[in-house]
Design an enzyme around this catalytic site. Sequence first.
Site, PDB file in Angstrom:
ATOM      1  N   ARG A 102      61.802  -9.540  10.162  1.00 31.89           N
ATOM      2  CA  ARG A 102      63.210  -9.768   9.829  1.00 31.89           C
ATOM      3  C   ARG A 102      63.889 -10.752  10.790  1.00 31.89           C
ATOM      4  NH1 ARG A 102      64.759  -5.817   6.027  1.00 31.89           N
ATOM      5  NH2 ARG A 102      63.487  -3.923   6.130  1.00 31.89           N
ATOM      6  N   ASP A 162      67.250 -23.679  -0.885  1.00 35.01           N
ATOM      7  CA  ASP A 162      67.450 -24.930  -1.621  1.00 35.01           C
ATOM      8  C   ASP A 162      68.693 -24.867  -2.504  1.00 35.01           C
ATOM      9  OD1 ASP A 162      65.232 -26.091  -0.452  1.00 35.01           O
ATOM     10  OD2 ASP A 162      63.932 -25.809  -2.199  1.00 35.01           O
ATOM     11  N   PRO A 164      68.742  -7.903  -3.188  1.00 34.58           N
ATOM     12  CA  PRO A 164      67.987  -6.706  -3.559  1.00 34.58           C
ATOM     13  C   PRO A 164      68.288  -5.484  -2.706  1.00 34.58           C
ATOM     14  CG  PRO A 164      66.535  -8.355  -2.579  1.00 34.58           C
ATOM     15  CD  PRO A 164      67.861  -9.001  -2.786  1.00 34.58           C
ATOM     16  N   ASN A 169      74.645 -11.913   1.253  1.00 38.27           N
ATOM     17  CA  ASN A 169      73.663 -11.034   1.873  1.00 38.27           C
ATOM     18  C   ASN A 169      72.466 -11.054   0.943  1.00 38.27           C
ATOM     19  OD1 ASN A 169      72.050  -8.993   2.873  1.00 38.27           O
ATOM     20  ND2 ASN A 169      73.757  -7.640   3.362  1.00 38.27           N
ATOM     21  N   ALA A 181      66.241  -8.840   1.607  1.00 39.44           N
ATOM     22  CA  ALA A 181      64.903  -9.256   2.037  1.00 39.44           C
ATOM     23  C   ALA A 181      64.576 -10.702   1.662  1.00 39.44           C
ATOM     24  CB  ALA A 181      63.855  -8.308   1.449  1.00 39.44           C
TER      25      ALA A 181
END
Length: 140
Positions: free
Chosen positions: A108, A84, A9, A71, A74
């Site tokens: 973070r 998973d 995102p 990447n 968030a």
Amino acid sequence: MKIVIINGPNLNLLGVREKSIYGSEAFAGFLDKLRAAYPDDEMTYFQSNHEGAIIDELHRVGFSCDGIVLNAGAYTHTSIAIADAIRSITAPVVEVHISNVAAREEYRHVSMIAPACKGVIAGFGLDSYRLAVEALKNCR
């Protein structure tokens, strides 16, 4: 090698959002440079702002590519489902962050996906992706 880069995102806004953290270069331009630096390797790219789409892409490519650079944005800090999915596939995954997440906000500092990944590279700007490609090439 066949390498898949997956961005989560808000990474579609690289070059536009929070330039002091993420820089001013759009990912498309950087990806062209990365592909040029590795002409013998096949690099495909996927980006989504939706957790399920990221999981679907991991499932789709995770048994047929040589490695994944991820990447998760968030979702890194919240998604047990992505962790998973990483554990469910056979391709090694390198977690990547443009900024040094350990030097940022406390929320973070914890990655839910890191334990499922081969390794983590953070804090080197967009060059973190190149470093991840190098790591995948060296762990063959």
